[in-house]
Design a protein around this motif. Structure first.
Motif, short mmCIF file in Angstrom:
data_model
loop_
_atom_site.label_atom_id
_atom_site.label_comp_id
_atom_site.label_asym_id
_atom_site.label_seq_id
_atom_site.Cartn_x
_atom_site.Cartn_y
_atom_site.Cartn_z
N UNK A 143 1.00 -1.34 -0.05
CA UNK A 143 -0.11 0.27 -0.22
C UNK A 143 1.12 1.23 0.07
N UNK A 144 0.82 1.96 -0.29
CA UNK A 144 1.21 3.30 -1.03
C UNK A 144 1.24 4.45 0.61
N UNK A 145 1.66 4.19 1.04
CA UNK A 145 1.61 5.56 2.24
C UNK A 145 2.76 6.09 2.88
N UNK A 377 13.15 -10.58 6.84
CA UNK A 377 11.87 -10.33 7.44
C UNK A 377 10.31 -9.54 7.57
N UNK A 378 10.74 -8.19 7.28
CA UNK A 378 10.06 -7.82 7.12
C UNK A 378 9.22 -7.78 5.47
N UNK A 593 11.97 -0.97 -0.25
CA UNK A 593 11.01 -0.65 -1.47
C UNK A 593 9.71 -0.80 -0.29
N UNK A 594 10.05 -1.93 0.64
CA UNK A 594 7.99 -1.79 1.59
C UNK A 594 8.52 -0.37 2.52
N UNK A 600 4.48 2.65 7.49
CA UNK A 600 3.90 1.51 9.08
C UNK A 600 4.73 0.93 8.82
N UNK A 601 4.69 -0.05 7.73
CA UNK A 601 5.82 -1.11 7.31
C UNK A 601 7.46 -0.20 7.90
N UNK A 602 7.94 1.73 7.70
CA UNK A 602 8.86 1.60 8.08
C UNK A 602 8.49 1.32 9.55
#
Ligand code: FES
Length: 641
Positions: A143-145, A377-378, A593-594, A600-602
């Motif tokens: 998702x792009x955020x 892992x992510x 990239x995520x 949120x991934x960050x």
């Protein structure tokens, strides 16, 4: 005898090699190219001699990239050249590595100097080859955020009766941002916005309402960069942060490979040379800048529109890139200088992006479990597994994670360079000419080969090597203890200078001009690497009380090209029949990239890193026992019953 595959990739790889010149030109050259000058042929590169430099050092100065797996220590035997003049005398060790080729005048470039200068012939197989580079992951939907946001604003001319500074418009657009921290580059652009675009401007903001960039005109692109900095290769992904659109992917070899293939050689180079760390750091920063420029040309954008950059890589690459002394990683207790996020301005790290662009390195877990493992892992979402899942990223170091519901553990096993063809007599990178798949007839032991590129075989890359050994184990030409089976000797399985050996391709079938063989010593190298990986897996299973694996995820280039059946056949991991084995491509790049395009991934990286348990194998009291057991190959005869 061999099939052509990946012709496109191989052609691209070949295009990076120096243009060969006709052999006759070399042959007709005078024996000396001039006093104190060395000329490398067939590429015709000249270099003046200064001091007592080896031919490997001179080749590097002349821009001739030679294979140098061991970083010039005289161990790998890959840097073979043919000098026209008598140089320094070869040592016994060098003669041993050269074998019969010593008679034809071949020398190891890293062990030879030519006090008087001369001409040096570089055989094709000694040239550094561009590896087939894996750039794609398993394409999970993201998702792009992004953390960074761009918006269009208008700055108007100050009214005579109510003069106000232009920065007021910025502060109105970003309420709460600190006016005392506006970057100079932003202030300098404000008058241009009025003059050239009647006050129309694109404003980019980051975390904590930081104003990062203002540029004249509306709708200027706001770009992000994700970089996977590997020991062998570097991949850069360029994204439009507003739409999440991938704009370009560029990949190249890590230029540090001329100083050795594995991280230990790189760390040693940094310590042994007065400016080694600076030199190594500069090499890789410049190579990333080159990839960025290429990606921007492809996408039709400017590098100064890149506002945010996420980087991942192993701990040694992390330290060297950031200019942190990596020596601590090679000494017990192998503790990194820094293990949290490193957030710096890109310019501080020497990258030419937007003036106020940020560069963020994902955290590292331990000396040999780096930001790339955290990114993997992510990408595979280890917090969501419902079966005992092993994630294996194999390279010169085997980094692995075992995840069960609500728990995950990681470790690193020193597999050495064998899986990448290092320390193997005819090992090579996964480049044009590398055998990548072997099928052996059980009765005649004749083989058919799949070779990368439209070319004759030159050597064995990691997947080819494992395929070959898997086949030899299956037909019982290699016994469970790793020795060749003397009962099966024939024209293929024969006695060689160092014991029994298997002929993969005879001289007339390959591009080497001599038989391409797998020796007993090569099999032993693979056993050492496999033993270390298997021990790591078994100990992690014991720690988390896992009896049987339900899923195995192979990450990274080697994992992507490795045939799961070959890995199972040689007993690289305990994989019961019901166990699902899959490759996820460049998961480290995908994790980067995520983190780049979704905040949120960050943020999830923090809890993921904190909760991931770390297991130190080097001090584990049962490592040795598991390692010795792990070196054995499965008994194909027993399993057939
Ligand atoms: S033997 Fe010369 S670089 Fe390895």
């Amino acid at each position: 005898m061999h099939k052509a595959r990946r012709n496109k990739a191989a052609a691209a790889a070949e295009s990076l090699l120096p243009e060969p010149e006709p052999e006759d030109e070399y042959r007709s050259m005078p024996p000396s190219a001039g006093k104190n000058v060395v000329v490398f042929q067939p590429m015709g590169r000249r270099v003046s001699m200064k001091g007592d430099k080896t031919l490997l050092e001179l080749a590097q100065e002349a821009g001739v990239a030679l294979e140098s797996t061991c970083g010039g220590k005289g161990i790998c035997g890959k840097c073979r050249v043919q000098p026209s003049q008598q140089g320094s005398s070869p040592s016994e060790k060098e003669l041993e590595l050269l074998g019969p080729d010593a008679i034809t005048g071949e020398r190891l470039a890293c062990q030879t100097s030519l006090p008087e200068g001369g001409v040096v012939w570089v055989p094709e197989q000694s040239l550094l080859r561009q590896q087939v580079i894996l750039t794609t992951g398993h394409r999970r939907r993201i998702e792009i955020d992004p953390l960074l946001q761009a918006k269009d604003i208008t700055i108007t001319f100050p009214a005579r009766d109510k003069p106000r500074s232009m920065t007021d418009f910025l502060l109105e657009a970003v309420p709460g941002s600190d006016p005392s921290r506006l970057p100079l580059s932003v202030l300098q652009e404000l008058p241009t916005c009025l003059r050239e675009e009647s006050g129309r401007a694109t404003l980019v903001t980051g975390a904590d309402r930081e104003i990062i960039d203002v540029t004249p005109g509306w709708g200027a692109p706001c770009l992000g960069l994700a970089v996977d900095l590997g020991t062998t290769t570097v991949v850069a992904y360029l994204f439009d942060l507003a739409t999440g659109t991938p704009l370009a992917v560029e990949a190249g070899m890590n230029p540090q490979v001329t100083h050795g293939d594995d991280v230990i050689s790189r760390i040693a180079y940094c310590g042994e040379h007065p400016h080694g760390l600076h030199e190594m750091s500069t090499l890789v920063r410049e190579s990333i800048d080159r990839l960025v420029r290429k990606a921007c040309v492809t996408a039709g954008v400017e590098p100064d529109r890149i506002m945010d950059c996420i980087m991942v890589g192993n701990t040694a690459m992390h330290h060297i890139f950031l200019g942190l002394d990596p020596k601590v990683l090679s000494q017990a207790p192998y503790a990194p200088v820094a293990d949290n996020w490193v957030n710096v301005k890109a310019r501080q790290a020497g990258l030419s992006l937007a003036p106020e662009a940020w560069l963020h390195w994902l955290p590292v877990k331990a000396g040999f479990v780096g930001a790339d493992t955290i990114a993997v892992a992510l990408a595979v979402d280890i917090n969501q597994v419902n079966l005992p899942t092993l994630i294996l990223d194999l390279g010169t170091n085997g980094e692995m994670i075992l995840a069960v519901t609500e728990k995950a553990i990681c470790c690193s096993a020193a597999a050495g360079p064998a899986f990448e063809g290092g320390h193997i007599t005819y090992g090579m990178r996964a480049a044009a000419g590398a055998v990548e798949k072997v099928v052996i007839d059980p009765s005649s032991l004749e083989c058919s080969l799949t070779v990368i590129g439209d070319t004759k075989p030159l050597g064995l890359c990691g997947s080819g090597l494992l395929s070959l050994i898997s086949q030899l184990v299956t037909v019982r030409a290699i016994l469970p203890n790793g020795s060749f089976n003397a009962d099966k000797m024939n024209t293929r399985l024969r006695s060689g200078p160092e014991g029994l050996e298997y002929v993969v391709a005879f001289a007339e079938q390959n591009g080497l001009g001599r038989d391409l063989v797998l020796t007993s010593k090569d099999v032993a190298e693979i056993q050492l690497a496999k033993g270390a990986i298997r021990a790591g897996v078994e100990i992690m299973m014991k720690e988390l009380e896992v009896e049987s694996l339900g899923r195995i995820i192979l990450a990274g280039a080697f994992g992507n090209y490795l045939d799961p059946d070959d890995a199972r056949n040689i007993g690289l991991f305990p994989a019961p029949d019901h166990c699902l084995i899959e490759s996820v491509g460049n998961a480290a790049g995908e994790g980067a990239i995520m983190a780049l395009i979704n905040r949120y991934h960050r943020n999830a990286v923090n809890s993921l890193t904190r909760d991931l348990l770390y297991l130190e194998l080097t001090t584990h009291d049962q490592f040795h026992d598991y390692f010795v057991d792990g070196m054995a190959f499965p008994d194909s005869e027993k399993e057939a019953k």
